[in-house]
Design a protein around this motif. Sequence first.
Motif, PDB file in Angstrom:
ATOM      1  N   TRP A   1       0.813  -1.347  -0.063  1.00 41.12           N
ATOM      2  CA  TRP A   1       0.001   0.039   0.198  1.00 41.12           C
ATOM      3  C   TRP A   1       0.989   1.292   0.132  1.00 41.12           C
ATOM      4  CZ3 TRP A   1       0.269   3.548   3.976  1.00 41.12           C
ATOM      5  CH2 TRP A   1       0.940   2.884   5.055  1.00 41.12           C
ATOM      6  N   ILE A   2       1.897   1.088   0.479  1.00 48.83           N
ATOM      7  CA  ILE A   2       3.026   2.361   0.591  1.00 48.83           C
ATOM      8  C   ILE A   2       3.239   2.717  -1.024  1.00 48.83           C
ATOM      9  CG2 ILE A   2       5.171   3.386   1.185  1.00 48.83           C
ATOM     10  CD1 ILE A   2       4.832   1.519   3.894  1.00 48.83           C
ATOM     11  N   TRP A   3       3.615   1.795  -1.681  1.00 48.40           N
ATOM     12  CA  TRP A   3       4.068   1.978  -3.015  1.00 48.40           C
ATOM     13  C   TRP A   3       2.761   2.475  -4.034  1.00 48.40           C
ATOM     14  CZ3 TRP A   3       8.682   2.199  -4.560  1.00 48.40           C
ATOM     15  CH2 TRP A   3       9.715   1.561  -3.883  1.00 48.40           C
ATOM     16  N   TYR A   4       1.448   1.909  -3.724  1.00 49.35           N
ATOM     17  CA  TYR A   4       0.411   2.402  -4.500  1.00 49.35           C
ATOM     18  C   TYR A   4       0.183   3.896  -3.955  1.00 49.35           C
ATOM     19  CZ  TYR A   4      -0.545  -2.421  -5.972  1.00 49.35           C
ATOM     20  OH  TYR A   4      -0.259  -3.557  -6.458  1.00 49.35           O
ATOM     21  N   THR A   5       0.136   4.033  -2.765  1.00 45.90           N
ATOM     22  CA  THR A   5       0.089   5.516  -2.216  1.00 45.90           C
ATOM     23  C   THR A   5       0.979   6.673  -2.909  1.00 45.90           C
ATOM     24  OG1 THR A   5      -0.920   4.678  -0.274  1.00 45.90           O
ATOM     25  CG2 THR A   5      -0.288   7.106  -0.291  1.00 45.90           C
ATOM     26  N   GLY A   6       2.195   6.004  -2.666  1.00 40.93           N
ATOM     27  CA  GLY A   6       3.257   6.982  -3.344  1.00 40.93           C
ATOM     28  C   GLY A   6       3.014   7.124  -4.860  1.00 40.93           C
ATOM     29  N   LEU A   7       2.610   6.053  -5.635  1.00 39.71           N
ATOM     30  CA  LEU A   7       2.377   6.122  -7.054  1.00 39.71           C
ATOM     31  C   LEU A   7       1.339   7.187  -7.274  1.00 39.71           C
ATOM     32  CD1 LEU A   7       2.986   5.164  -9.978  1.00 39.71           C
ATOM     33  CD2 LEU A   7       1.387   3.290  -9.533  1.00 39.71           C
TER      34      LEU A   7
ATOM     35  N   LEU B   1      -0.937  12.282  -9.139  1.00 43.87           N
ATOM     36  CA  LEU B   1      -1.676  13.629  -8.923  1.00 43.87           C
ATOM     37  C   LEU B   1      -1.098  14.858  -8.908  1.00 43.87           C
ATOM     38  CD1 LEU B   1      -4.441  14.410  -7.917  1.00 43.87           C
ATOM     39  CD2 LEU B   1      -3.521  14.298  -5.581  1.00 43.87           C
ATOM     40  N   SER B   2       0.316  14.575  -8.667  1.00 41.81           N
ATOM     41  CA  SER B   2       1.199  15.733  -8.784  1.00 41.81           C
ATOM     42  C   SER B   2       1.370  16.150 -10.398  1.00 41.81           C
ATOM     43  CB  SER B   2       2.548  15.585  -8.214  1.00 41.81           C
ATOM     44  OG  SER B   2       2.460  15.133  -6.715  1.00 41.81           O
ATOM     45  N   VAL B   3       1.594  15.055 -10.861  1.00 38.59           N
ATOM     46  CA  VAL B   3       1.699  15.476 -12.352  1.00 38.59           C
ATOM     47  C   VAL B   3       0.733  16.071 -13.024  1.00 38.59           C
ATOM     48  CG1 VAL B   3       2.270  14.317 -14.622  1.00 38.59           C
ATOM     49  CG2 VAL B   3       3.688  13.636 -12.638  1.00 38.59           C
ATOM     50  N   LEU B   4      -0.608  15.660 -12.846  1.00 33.51           N
ATOM     51  CA  LEU B   4      -1.732  16.075 -13.308  1.00 33.51           C
ATOM     52  C   LEU B   4      -1.815  17.501 -12.966  1.00 33.51           C
ATOM     53  CD1 LEU B   4      -4.334  12.895 -12.998  1.00 33.51           C
ATOM     54  CD2 LEU B   4      -3.349  14.146 -15.114  1.00 33.51           C
ATOM     55  N   ILE B   5      -1.648  17.893 -11.577  1.00 29.23           N
ATOM     56  CA  ILE B   5      -2.022  19.234 -11.051  1.00 29.23           C
ATOM     57  C   ILE B   5      -0.945  20.222 -11.902  1.00 29.23           C
ATOM     58  CG2 ILE B   5      -1.572  20.446  -9.044  1.00 29.23           C
ATOM     59  CD1 ILE B   5      -2.941  18.556  -7.563  1.00 29.23           C
ATOM     60  N   LEU B   6       0.271  19.645 -11.980  1.00 28.71           N
ATOM     61  CA  LEU B   6       1.212  20.371 -12.527  1.00 28.71           C
ATOM     62  C   LEU B   6       0.922  20.684 -14.154  1.00 28.71           C
ATOM     63  CD1 LEU B   6       4.741  19.330 -10.793  1.00 28.71           C
ATOM     64  CD2 LEU B   6       3.494  21.435 -10.578  1.00 28.71           C
TER      65      LEU B   6
END
Length: 107
Positions: free
Chosen positions: A13-19, A24-29
């Motif tokens: 779940w840590i990997w999925y959350t990081g991904l 989300l960051s790429v989409l926002i930028l």
Amino acid sequence: MQEQVQKDAKTPWIWYTGLALTVLSVLILTTIYPIGYWFPVSVTEKAMVIANVEAGCVVDSSFGYPITVSPCSARSGDVIEFSYNVPAIYQSGYFQKVQEKVALVTP
């Protein structure tokens, strides 16, 4: 007899959350941030009246576009001060940089 031990595979779940946060960051930028350039900015300037029409006075803005100012009682040739809204991208100089690059490419 041999005893078999079976491990339950837990999802990382840590990997999925990081991904998910990275996506989300790429989409926002790439989508939301550039939209900020399109928000209107108020500009006030002085310009000479080109013509009088029923809707008001037509003046040439510093961006090169004619703007109709209403109400206006000035005559052709008079200099008036007026305010109007433009997208923020016009003031950022982005279009001027693009036109400079186009001039370099044009034979």
